[in-house]
Motif scaffolding. Structure first.
Motif, PDB file in Angstrom:
ATOM      1  N   LYS A 116       0.813  -1.190   0.000  1.00  0.00           N
ATOM      2  CA  LYS A 116       0.000   0.000   0.000  1.00  0.00           C
ATOM      3  C   LYS A 116       0.857   1.256   0.000  1.00  0.00           C
ATOM      4  CE  LYS A 116      -2.616  -0.921   3.629  1.00  0.00           C
ATOM      5  NZ  LYS A 116      -3.666  -0.909   4.633  1.00  0.00           N
ATOM      6  N   GLN A 117       1.867   1.296   0.851  1.00  0.00           N
ATOM      7  CA  GLN A 117       2.674   2.492   0.973  1.00  0.00           C
ATOM      8  C   GLN A 117       3.464   2.775  -0.303  1.00  0.00           C
ATOM      9  OE1 GLN A 117       2.430   0.180   3.348  1.00  0.00           O
ATOM     10  NE2 GLN A 117       1.679   1.244   5.125  1.00  0.00           N
ATOM     11  N   MET A 118       3.983   1.723  -0.931  1.00  0.00           N
ATOM     12  CA  MET A 118       4.733   1.950  -2.173  1.00  0.00           C
ATOM     13  C   MET A 118       3.810   2.459  -3.268  1.00  0.00           C
ATOM     14  SD  MET A 118       7.880   1.894  -1.927  1.00  0.00           S
ATOM     15  CE  MET A 118       8.262   2.178  -3.622  1.00  0.00           C
ATOM     16  N   LEU A 119       2.569   2.008  -3.279  1.00  0.00           N
ATOM     17  CA  LEU A 119       1.608   2.521  -4.247  1.00  0.00           C
ATOM     18  C   LEU A 119       1.401   4.018  -4.029  1.00  0.00           C
ATOM     19  CD1 LEU A 119      -0.383   2.035  -6.548  1.00  0.00           C
ATOM     20  CD2 LEU A 119      -2.090   1.435  -4.824  1.00  0.00           C
ATOM     21  N   SER A 120       1.362   4.438  -2.770  1.00  0.00           N
ATOM     22  CA  SER A 120       1.219   5.864  -2.460  1.00  0.00           C
ATOM     23  C   SER A 120       2.410   6.663  -2.981  1.00  0.00           C
ATOM     24  CB  SER A 120       1.088   6.079  -0.953  1.00  0.00           C
ATOM     25  OG  SER A 120      -0.054   5.445  -0.462  1.00  0.00           O
ATOM     26  N   VAL A 121       3.608   6.132  -2.786  1.00  0.00           N
ATOM     27  CA  VAL A 121       4.816   6.809  -3.271  1.00  0.00           C
ATOM     28  C   VAL A 121       4.790   6.890  -4.790  1.00  0.00           C
ATOM     29  CG1 VAL A 121       7.340   6.660  -3.416  1.00  0.00           C
ATOM     30  CG2 VAL A 121       6.192   6.194  -1.256  1.00  0.00           C
ATOM     31  N   LEU A 122       4.383   5.810  -5.441  1.00  0.00           N
ATOM     32  CA  LEU A 122       4.313   5.816  -6.906  1.00  0.00           C
ATOM     33  C   LEU A 122       3.254   6.786  -7.419  1.00  0.00           C
ATOM     34  CD1 LEU A 122       4.788   2.002  -7.628  1.00  0.00           C
ATOM     35  CD2 LEU A 122       6.471   3.845  -7.895  1.00  0.00           C
ATOM     36  N   LEU A 123       2.115   6.869  -6.736  1.00  0.00           N
ATOM     37  CA  LEU A 123       1.084   7.833  -7.125  1.00  0.00           C
ATOM     38  C   LEU A 123       1.570   9.267  -6.921  1.00  0.00           C
ATOM     39  CD1 LEU A 123      -2.182   6.142  -5.806  1.00  0.00           C
ATOM     40  CD2 LEU A 123      -1.558   6.589  -8.181  1.00  0.00           C
ATOM     41  N   ALA A 124       2.294   9.523  -5.833  1.00  0.00           N
ATOM     42  CA  ALA A 124       2.857  10.856  -5.608  1.00  0.00           C
ATOM     43  C   ALA A 124       3.876  11.195  -6.695  1.00  0.00           C
ATOM     44  CB  ALA A 124       3.503  10.939  -4.226  1.00  0.00           C
ATOM     45  N   THR A 125       4.653  10.201  -7.100  1.00  0.00           N
ATOM     46  CA  THR A 125       5.628  10.419  -8.173  1.00  0.00           C
ATOM     47  C   THR A 125       4.914  10.724  -9.480  1.00  0.00           C
ATOM     48  OG1 THR A 125       7.223   8.974  -7.075  1.00  0.00           O
ATOM     49  CG2 THR A 125       7.545   9.374  -9.437  1.00  0.00           C
ATOM     50  N   ALA A 126       3.866   9.985  -9.786  1.00  0.00           N
ATOM     51  CA  ALA A 126       3.099  10.247 -11.007  1.00  0.00           C
ATOM     52  C   ALA A 126       2.503  11.655 -10.969  1.00  0.00           C
ATOM     53  CB  ALA A 126       1.995   9.206 -11.173  1.00  0.00           C
ATOM     54  N   GLY A 127       1.996  12.066  -9.817  1.00  0.00           N
ATOM     55  CA  GLY A 127       1.455  13.417  -9.668  1.00  0.00           C
ATOM     56  C   GLY A 127       2.523  14.478  -9.854  1.00  0.00           C
ATOM     57  N   ALA A 128       3.709  14.238  -9.307  1.00  0.00           N
ATOM     58  CA  ALA A 128       4.805  15.202  -9.460  1.00  0.00           C
ATOM     59  C   ALA A 128       5.231  15.309 -10.917  1.00  0.00           C
ATOM     60  CB  ALA A 128       5.988  14.787  -8.580  1.00  0.00           C
ATOM     61  N   VAL A 129       5.330  14.173 -11.610  1.00  0.00           N
ATOM     62  CA  VAL A 129       5.711  14.185 -13.030  1.00  0.00           C
ATOM     63  C   VAL A 129       4.658  14.933 -13.843  1.00  0.00           C
ATOM     64  CG1 VAL A 129       6.016  12.706 -15.063  1.00  0.00           C
ATOM     65  CG2 VAL A 129       7.145  12.117 -12.912  1.00  0.00           C
ATOM     66  N   MET A 130       3.385  14.657 -13.597  1.00  0.00           N
ATOM     67  CA  MET A 130       2.323  15.346 -14.332  1.00  0.00           C
ATOM     68  C   MET A 130       2.352  16.845 -14.050  1.00  0.00           C
ATOM     69  SD  MET A 130      -0.776  12.521 -14.053  1.00  0.00           S
ATOM     70  CE  MET A 130      -1.929  13.745 -13.652  1.00  0.00           C
ATOM     71  N   SER A 131       2.627  17.224 -12.820  1.00  0.00           N
ATOM     72  CA  SER A 131       2.699  18.638 -12.460  1.00  0.00           C
ATOM     73  C   SER A 131       3.851  19.321 -13.185  1.00  0.00           C
ATOM     74  CB  SER A 131       2.869  18.780 -10.948  1.00  0.00           C
ATOM     75  OG  SER A 131       3.101  20.121 -10.597  1.00  0.00           O
ATOM     76  N   LEU A 132       5.002  18.682 -13.214  1.00  0.00           N
ATOM     77  CA  LEU A 132       6.169  19.270 -13.880  1.00  0.00           C
ATOM     78  C   LEU A 132       5.965  19.384 -15.383  1.00  0.00           C
ATOM     79  CD1 LEU A 132       9.050  17.545 -11.892  1.00  0.00           C
ATOM     80  CD2 LEU A 132       8.393  19.971 -11.815  1.00  0.00           C
ATOM     81  N   ARG A 133       5.263  18.445 -15.968  1.00  0.00           N
ATOM     82  CA  ARG A 133       5.056  18.461 -17.422  1.00  0.00           C
ATOM     83  C   ARG A 133       3.943  19.405 -17.861  1.00  0.00           C
ATOM     84  NH1 ARG A 133       4.638  12.797 -19.991  1.00  0.00           N
ATOM     85  NH2 ARG A 133       5.616  13.796 -21.771  1.00  0.00           N
ATOM     86  N   ASN A 134       2.915  19.565 -17.036  1.00  0.00           N
ATOM     87  CA  ASN A 134       1.714  20.275 -17.475  1.00  0.00           C
ATOM     88  C   ASN A 134       1.520  21.671 -16.899  1.00  0.00           C
ATOM     89  OD1 ASN A 134       0.958  18.012 -19.008  1.00  0.00           O
ATOM     90  ND2 ASN A 134      -0.021  17.084 -17.240  1.00  0.00           N
TER      91      ASN A 134
END
Length: 166
Positions: A1-19
């Protein structure tokens, strides 16, 4: 569960930086960047957890728990700073979103605070719809039954502090 949270936060950070424009010139962006780093530090600390019974375990647990609590609190603050930044940038009202988020956080906080007392509340003698007065003899029997059912060892809490000294 926790690693999924870290991966979702990473996906959010990447989307934020790109968009989005990320000049990091406001509190919301700077807090978000700090939170992202802290989330990864928290994950790495989790991988280096000492085994139970080692003397470092208590210190590790306290640092891990405090960092996790701090991340949660700063994350909540960052949502409010984001709503404020949205309002400043667009001149649109963020009052409804602020109200809804405050209600959600309040509900979660209240639920967290009463979760430890849930069992105790359920074991109480007063049940709605059955409010008959209890006689002194019935009360003495209940007390004796409670003494008989007491565990030989103290019960642990059901919240995050449960494993502090395990």
């Amino acid at each position: 569960k926790q690693m999924l949270s870290v991966l979702l936060a990473t996906a959010g950070a990447v989307m934020s930086l790109r968009n989005f424009e990320n000049s990091f010139n406001n509190n919301h962006q700077r807090l978000g960047l700090a939170l992202y780093g802290a989330i990864w530090v928290q994950a790495l600390i989790g991988f280096f957890r000492p085994h139970r019974g080692k003397k470092e375990r208590s210190f590790w647990y306290m640092v891990h728990w405090m960092l996790g609590t701090l991340i949660s609190l700063v994350g909540i603050i960052n949502i409010y700073t984001g709503l404020n930044a949205y309002h400043k940038r667009t001149q649109r009202s963020s009052g409804l979103w602020t109200l809804l988020f405050t209600a959600e956080v309040s509900f979660i906080a209240i639920y967290y605070l009463i979760q430890d007392k849930r069992e105790y509340i359920q074991k109480q003698a007063v049940i709605l719809g059955n409010l008959e007065p209890i006689t002194q003899d019935q009360e003495n029997v209940q007390r004796q039954n409670q003494k008989d059912m007491l565990p030989q060892q103290p019960c642990g809490k059901h919240n995050a502090l449960k494993n502090l000294f395990d």
